[in-house]
Every structure is written in structure tokens, then in C-alpha cells.
Design a protein around this motif. Structure first.
Motif: not given
Length: 402
Positions: A55-56, A107, A187, A192, A195, A223
Motif C-alpha cells: 500500500v503506497g 495505490s 506500507f 496514510h 494505509a 502505522l
């Protein structure tokens, strides 16, 4: 294996020289001088479940190599130019895919030409883009990267995508489908808010979480509370903990983050350091900075390939911070000839992709560290974050995959 008889919970050693002397005498046959990859007739088989979710950030990189970084108002020419996919998660998942894993990505890009190229390149490397959000209109994220051929450094100028990703972009059904069967979630601390939504659900499902702590970012602290594993840049541990040294900062991180199984700090050409949490026992206590110096003294400087050396399980004390039970490991980097170094862009992402692979195949830390630095070294031999990423069949990886 039982600990040597000299260890007791009441004995403290303060001098690195004393530590080295005691270990050299007492750990002969227990603590090898240096661990490096060795070949055998049996290959490491890919696990049946090798799905990882990232994720990012996924971007386009515009890479311009120059003879030396320009001064203000200079006009210079490139020595080479490349346009290719980038972004921490995009790069790390590409690294993992080439090693044999089955990555999925969450993403967001726009429906412009850059967005299409991002998706096409990810899919060409076998990354599942089903959960990637494509916005109608807007601009896909991109980065200008100036690569200095003289100093082997890179300067990045990033333009975020627009519109940004928000939690509502990810439906509940898509979230559950993305996590279905995932062995680990990674992550890079971009996007964020989304995420955090994914991390909360992953934690509910007891899926391990790896965080890339490159630097302080919005949402990072939230996180990190879910993290099973953390990979840090050189400067991050001390910046985040305000500890006086890297080893003491790693102790502080394990004390602050009780779910954390290990933390790795990458040190570029100096390799990396891992602090791994282990089950407490009535064992000897050492000051963590002194112990690291003792470990460094056990490196064989004549070995050019990545290797590792570790302490036994001990109580690691950081003055004014506290004590954790675990072991300290030092991974060395490949000594790449200067003539072979092209660009360090994405080396940290390559390292994380290798860590994801190592975790999926249950590779022990003694092998995980040199393996990951070897993958990162491959990245440095070509322009851009992805051109040099090695495949599973790369001869330089053969000894690690047996």
C-alpha cells in the motif's frame, strides 16, 4: 543449543574489548565468526502462499544522469536518460515479484498517459493491479531524479498525484479481497489515511505488517503501532527516538513498539543492522553500543560478498532507555567496484522487496540480511530503481536460494 556456562544474569560487561575476548573464548563452536551464503543441492522452494500486499506510492520516474550535479543557473547535458516506473511500493513489489512472490498493490493514479504506463509496467512484472484506483482526470504522481555520476548520489523532486487517494476510494469489498490470502502487508507510509484503514483490517486478521520507516511522515506513528517488522533509513531511528546512537535507538523502538519482532536499519555501503526480539531468559546483560562494536570486530574485511554476524541471545541495555531481550545482527554489503556503480535510486526499495521474500520463505535472519543487501546491490548496477532489480535466476543470488 544451551548457552555457555559463563553466562549469568548478574555479570555485566562494559568494554567492547572485554566482550570480544569473552565471546572469542566462550563462543567457539557456538557463535560462528562470520555467516555467509553457502550452496547445497536443495533449492529454496517458493511457498504455496506467496501473496504480499503493498500500500503506497507508484509513480513515473524521469531519470537524468549527469557528469556532476549542476550549480545554480548552470546549463548542462545528460549523459543518459530513462523514463520508468518508480515509487517505494511500486519498486519494492517489483523486486518481490522478480524473486517469485505474487504481489498486489493498493495505490492511485490518474487516467493519463503516465498512469497507463505505471499500470502497464506493474502488470508486466506480474503485479496484480486490480485494487489500484484510477481517477478520471487529474495527474498521476511523478518524480524528477538527477543522478550524479561523480558522487553516485541522486536528487529527487517529487510531484504528488492529484486528486489524492482517500479511504472512500477503497470499498470494503475491495479491501477484504486485497487482504484475502495475503501472507504479509507492506506500507511505505504514503496515502496514510487509506494505509491506516488497511492496517487496522490486517491486524484484525492477524496478518503481519512491515513498515518502511524512511523518514517521519504524517500517519507514521499510527502505522508503527501495528508493525511486526520495520525497515528504517540510516537517520530514522535516532530522529524518531532521540536516542544518542543507532543501537540504543533500536532498543528504544522495541520498547515503544511491543508488537515489533525485528527492526532493521540500512546503512548503504556499510550494510545493515538488525535487532531481533527474543524470549526473555536468565541470561547475561550487555550494553548495546559495546556489543555492536564487538560484533563489528568479528567481520572479515577480506570477504567481498554480503555476509552476516550476530550475537547470541542476551539482554541488551541502552543507558537511560531500558533493556530488551534479543540479539543483534550485522549484515555487510557487497563491495561493488566503483566502475560498476551506476545509480543508487531504489536500492532501499529493492532491499525491502527481498525482505518480503525472505519472510515468506521463512529465511533465517542470518541469511535474510546478506540476501537483501545482495538484491539491493543489483539495483545499483543500472540507471533507475527497476532496471537492475535481479530476477530469481540471477547467478549472484544462486547461493542464497539453496
Amino acid at each position: 543449543m544451551p548457552l555457555p556456562a559463563f553466562i549469568s544474569s548478574t555479570t555485566l560487561v562494559h568494554s567492547p574489548l572485554q566482550i570480544n575476548q569473552r565471546f572469542l573464548c566462550a563462543y567457539s563452536g557456538f557463535w560462528p565468526r562470520m555467516s555467509s551464503s553457502t550452496s547445497s543441492s536443495v533449492s529454496i522452494s517458493l511457498p504455496e502462499n506467496r501473496v504480499v500486499l503493498g500500500v503506497g506510492s507508484a509513480t513515473v520516474d524521469f531519470l537524468a544522469a549527469v557528469a556532476s550535479y549542476p550549480n545554480p543557473d548552470d546549463k548542462i547535458r545528460t549523459t543518459s536518460l530513462k523514463v520508468q516506473g518508480g515509487g517505494n511500493v511500486g519498486n519494492a513489489l517489483t523486486s518481490a515479484a522478480r524473486l517469485g512472490l505474487t504481489p498486489r498493490i493498493i495505490s492511485k493514479v490518474a487516467d493519463d498517459s503516465q498512469g497507463r504506463s505505471i499500470v502497464e509496467e506493474l502488470e508486466a512484472d506480474g503485479i496484480d493491479t486490480s485494487f489500484l484506483v484510477v481517477a478520471e482526470g487529474g495527474v498521476s504522481p511523478f518524480t524528477y531524479i538527477i543522478v550524479d555520476n561523480k558522487t553516485h548520489t541522486r536528487t529527487c523532486i517529487h510531484t504528488p498525484g492529484s486528486p489524492p487517494m482517500v479511504p472512500d476510494d477503497l470499498s470494503r469489498s475491495s479491501l477484504l479481497s486485497a487482504l484475502d490470502g495475503a501472507k504479509i502487508v507492506y506500507f511505505d507510509v504514503r496515502l496514510h489515511e487509506t494505509a491506516l484503514l488497511v492496517a487496522e483490517e490486517a491486524a484484525q486478521q492477524n496478518i503481519p505488517i512491515l513498515i518502511d520507516a524512511e523518514r517521519k511522515r504524517e500517519g507514521l506513528d499510527e502505522l508503527l503501532a501495528f508493525a511486526s517488522y520495520v525497515v528504517c533509513s540510516t537517520s530514522f531511528p535516532q530522529e524518531w527516538t532521540e536516542a544518542p546512537s543507532i543501537p540504543s535507538a533500536l532498543v528504544s523502538m522495541l520498547l515503544r513498539l511491543p508488537k515489533l519482532k525485528f527492526v532493521i536499519v540500512t546503512l548503504g555501503e556499510e550494510g545493515c543492522i538488525m535487532l531481533e526480539r527474543k524470549t526473555p531468559d536468565q541470561i547475561e546483560e550487555f550494553e548495546v553500543d559495546n556489543l555492536l562494536e564487538a560484533i563489528k570486530g568479528r567481520k572479515d574485511e577480506n570477504i567481498n560478498v554480503p555476509t552476516s554476524v550476530s550475537s547470541p541471545v542476551v539482554r541488551l541495555r541502552a543507558e537511560g532507555i531500558g533493556t530488551v531481550c534479543g540479539r543483534l545482527l550485522l549484515g555487510t554489503a557487497e563491495k561493488i567496484p566503483a566502475s560498476e556503480i551506476v545509480d543508487t535510486t531504489g536500492a532501499g526499495d529493492a532491499f525491502i522487496g527481498a525482505v518480503l521474500y525472505a519472510l515468506c520463505v521463512n529465511m533465517p535472519p542470518e541469511k535474510l540480511l546478506p540476501f537483501s543487501t545482495q538484491v539491493a546491490a543489483g539495483c545499483c548496477r543500472a540507471l533507475g530503481a527497476r532496471s537492475g532489480l535481479p530476477y530469481r535466476t540471477d547467478p549472484r543470488l544462486a547461493s542464497f536460494l539453496h
